[in-house]
Design a protein around this motif. Structure first.
Motif: not given
Length: 194
Positions: A40, A80, A145, A148-149, A154, A158-160, A163, A170
């Motif tokens: 990131h 992050v 986002v 990550m996706l 991810y 996993e992002i949830q 973050t 998301v």
């Protein structure tokens, strides 16, 4: 990161200003922080500088760590958020014009119907650069986002976890980011046809 170490005992020693414990905490958390930074990091910030910024924040916020979530999750959230904030700080120009693109990137825009197998090797690099241009036009959270996706692969769950966002947030941010990228690409393509 090792799972067999006692984070609680190490944190207690760090809170008591034990320098050796602080160094050990950095040693154990560094691989996680460096991985997140590599994923990131804004273009103009050096990886090591951003890692140091994150560790400063970790030590500043350590008294706030309750232990209700695993230490790596707490550290991930700080990392992050620091990266997102740095992207915001570096965002100077929110959009790119057709004239900002290299000749290879222009060729990619003009040949968007081609699949990646049909692109010449120099155009594959230009396509990657074009994606970077499109991502740079996004808000930092939208860029995050999408990265990550689609690049880091991810899942929404996993992002949830990383973050603290809801699944719907998301998905909405990803949708809006994709829409902005499509609009920017259409604008660049239209400029190229003039």
């Amino acid at each position: 990161m090792d799972d067999d170490w006692d984070a609680g005992a190490l944190l207690t020693a760090v809170r008591q200003h034990d320098e050796a414990a602080a160094r050990e905490l950095v040693r154990r958390l560094y691989p996680l922080v460096a991985k997140l930074v590599r994923s990131h990091r804004p273009r103009r910030t050096a990886e090591e500088d951003l890692c140091q910024m994150i560790f400063v924040k970790i030590f500043q916020k350590l008294p706030q760590f309750s232990g209700k979530v695993p230490l790596p999750h707490w550290v991930s959230r700080i990392a992050v958020n620091t990266c997102i904030n740095q992207i915001k700080a570096e965002k100077v120009r929110p959009e790119f014009r057709h004239a900002d693109l290299s000749e290879e990137e222009v060729a990619v825009v003009e040949n968007l119907a081609a699949t990646s197998e049909e692109l010449a090797p120099d155009h594959k690099f230009a396509a990657r650069d074009l994606v970077e241009h499109l991502l740079a036009a996004l808000k930092p959270v939208e860029r995050f986002v999408i990265d990550m996706l689609y690049f880091q692969q991810y899942t929404v769950t996993e992002i949830q976890r990383l973050t603290g966002w809801s699944a719907s947030l998301v998905k909405v941010r990803a949708f809006r980011a994709r829409q902005k990228m499509k609009q920017e690409l259409a604008r660049l393509s239209a400029e190229g046809l003039r």
